[in-house]
Design a protein around this motif. Structure first.
Motif, mmCIF file in Angstrom:
data_model
loop_
_atom_site.group_PDB
_atom_site.id
_atom_site.type_symbol
_atom_site.label_atom_id
_atom_site.label_comp_id
_atom_site.label_asym_id
_atom_site.label_seq_id
_atom_site.Cartn_x
_atom_site.Cartn_y
_atom_site.Cartn_z
ATOM 1 N N SER A 173 -29.291 22.406 -58.170
ATOM 2 C CA SER A 173 -28.315 21.316 -58.062
ATOM 3 C C SER A 173 -28.383 20.416 -57.148
ATOM 4 O O SER A 173 -27.778 19.360 -57.710
ATOM 5 C CB SER A 173 -26.684 21.766 -58.310
ATOM 6 O OG SER A 173 -27.198 23.108 -56.551
ATOM 7 N N CYS A 420 -21.966 22.096 -60.567
ATOM 8 C CA CYS A 420 -21.765 23.386 -61.410
ATOM 9 C C CYS A 420 -21.115 23.967 -62.443
ATOM 10 O O CYS A 420 -21.285 24.474 -62.897
ATOM 11 C CB CYS A 420 -22.026 23.893 -59.939
ATOM 12 S SG CYS A 420 -22.548 23.650 -58.282
ATOM 13 N N TYR A 430 -20.693 27.416 -55.268
ATOM 14 C CA TYR A 430 -20.746 26.724 -55.057
ATOM 15 C C TYR A 430 -20.046 24.931 -54.520
ATOM 16 O O TYR A 430 -20.433 24.328 -54.065
ATOM 17 C CB TYR A 430 -20.766 26.481 -56.896
ATOM 18 C CG TYR A 430 -21.978 26.542 -57.927
ATOM 19 C CD1 TYR A 430 -23.378 26.854 -57.313
ATOM 20 C CD2 TYR A 430 -22.052 26.967 -58.689
ATOM 21 C CE1 TYR A 430 -24.073 27.058 -57.536
ATOM 22 C CE2 TYR A 430 -22.757 28.189 -59.548
ATOM 23 C CZ TYR A 430 -23.922 28.466 -59.040
ATOM 24 O OH TYR A 430 -24.778 28.755 -59.845
#
Length: 461
Positions: A173, A420, A430
């Protein structure tokens, strides 16, 4: 004589700064010290260690953080990993306060901020956790300094370049969060009014270009590491499967399969009526019935590509993505540190037998950790900061540069929530990994105001 005294004065200042950095690093280790051992996450920590010790890339995550733990720990103690993480974050905080604040009170507010986010927010948890999550804020902090800090010494440039390349490569990510931030800034050059603001703030095109270059370099670095350890020349692994899992949770895959299984011979169609919502990790998931992550990737790529190129499915994905982004933005509880699974227990017993007793007796493994207070204070701090920043923008209550720093951090949180929430799923950890950056502009602003007031006070005769 004057030169000698000046050198001693500078050395004294340097020792004071170094001492403050170490003190902040100790504060950032609060949760691991209280726990009695570094914190771990479910089976994920074990999976990173297994890949590193086996010297082979797994199908669902990069190997780099596993290698980071492997080499930093010296295969002897995972405490070294927490210590290094705390020092890197402490120095990053220090750089923000040192190079965004004029005057001499940067150390005080650097320490106050470090203590604040360690005790009342999740910074210490992320530092103490044997997960790559701490490198998300580190990546954001490093590119923020590169873009916004007016003058940086050579040694700080070396640190930021290395941290940016390493941090962005740590997790799938990170590249998308940092790239999204940078491309948004780059897009501002298309508008004259924004270019004028950039000039006032001191944002230079050359700095943005440097960050883009670092992101590309990081992607090549991650791909090279993956290739070296048998994962192919890819910057990330399992991306398609993660997206497939997200589309399952959105309900899009169920609709798609219902309308297409009669025409297309997908293996997953056999399990259409029993697909679990926890698609990625449930033991009865079709993934593990049809060849695992690697064996299913080609089929899932075809399904994902068909969904994203078909307008009626794409509209549904976009709408669900918006909803999940909003949901992820507001989901930020910290403290996902439950008792050990058999896999993590076996991993510690196998890879760090000399620390097994400490790991086993730690508060986490005894179920004695409680994060309710931190999670309550985080909500209050987050909502207070959002209201405060809204008021500041309405009243123009900060300098333009500080308002831009606020916007930069808020957009980082928003992009993180989108990346995310859309491509993986809505999970507390996250958003919790970035949330504690939110109050930093407040501390920077207070330091500036206090300095201004102190310099405006008339001298007494």
């Amino acid at each position: 004589m004057k030169r000698v005294l000046y050198s001693k004065f500078l050395m004294g200042d340097q020792l004071k700064d170094i001492g403050a950095i170490f003190l902040a690093a100790i504060m950032l280790c609060f949760w691991s010290i209280y726990n009695g051992y570094p914190l771990f996450f479910s089976s994920d920590t074990a999976m990173y260690l297994e890949a590193a010790f086996a010297k082979h890339v797994g199908p669902d995550r990069p190997i780099l953080y596993g290698l980071f733990m492997y080499y930093i720990s010296g295969q002897y103690s995972l405490w070294f990993v927490v210590i290094v993480q705390s020092l890197i974050l402490s120095y990053s905080f220090y750089c923000w306060f040192r190079y965004f604040l004029p005057g001499e009170n940067y150390l005080l507010f650097f320490l106050l901020y470090s203590a604040f986010v360690s005790i009342f927010m999740g910074a210490s948890f992320n530092v103490s956790w044997l997960m790559p999550d701490v490198f998300t804020p580190l990546s954001v902090l490093s590119i923020g300094l590169i873009i916004f800090a007016p003058r940086l010494p050579r040694h700080v440039w070396v640190f930021l370049i290395g941290l940016s390349i390493l941090g962005i490569a740590m997790h799938n990510s990170h590249l998308f969060v940092c790239l999204g931030l940078t491309l948004l800034l780059l897009a501002g050059y298309a508008f004259k009014s924004v270019r004028e603001i950039y000039n006032l703030v001191g944002i230079k095109f050359s700095r943005i270009a440097i960050v883009i270059g670092l992101i590309i370099t990081s992607a090549f670095f991650a791909a090279s590491i993956s290739y070296q350890y048998g994962g192919g020349f890819k910057s990330s692994r399992g991306g398609t499967v993660f997206l497939m899992g997200s589309l399952v949770e959105m309900g899009v895959v169920d609709i798609y399969l219902g309308e297409n299984c009669s025409q297309k011979d997908y293996r997953i169609c056999e399990y259409r009526d029993t697909i679990p919502n926890n698609f990625l990790w449930a033991s009865n998931s079709p993934i593990y019935q049809t060849g695992g992550w690697a064996g299913s990737e080609a089929e899932y790529s075809a399904i994902v590509n068909d969904i994203l190129t078909t307008p009626k499915y794409l509209k549904l994905v976009v709408w669900k993505s918006i909803l999940r982004t909003i949901s992820q933005f507001m989901h930020f509880d910290t403290g996902e540190a439950t008792k050990a699974t058999p896999r993590i227990d076996q991993g510690f017993r196998r890879f760090y037998p000399n620390e097994y007793d400490n790991y086993y007796k730690a508060r986490q493994n005894q179920g004695e950790l409680n994060f309710k207070l931190v999670n309550h204070t985080q909500v209050v701090i987050f909502l207070s900061c959002i209201l405060l920043y809204a008021l500041i923008y309405y009243k123009n209550g900060m300098s333009l540069k500080f308002r831009f720093l606020i916007l930069f951090l808020l957009i980082a949180l928003l992009i993180n929530a989108w990346v995310c929430g859309t491509f993986s799923g809505v999970y507390f950890r996250y958003q919790a990994r970035l949330l504690w950056l939110i109050p930093m502009p407040v501390f920077l602003f207070l330091a500036t105001k206090i300095r201004i007031r102190s310099t405006e006070q008339p001298k007494q005769t």
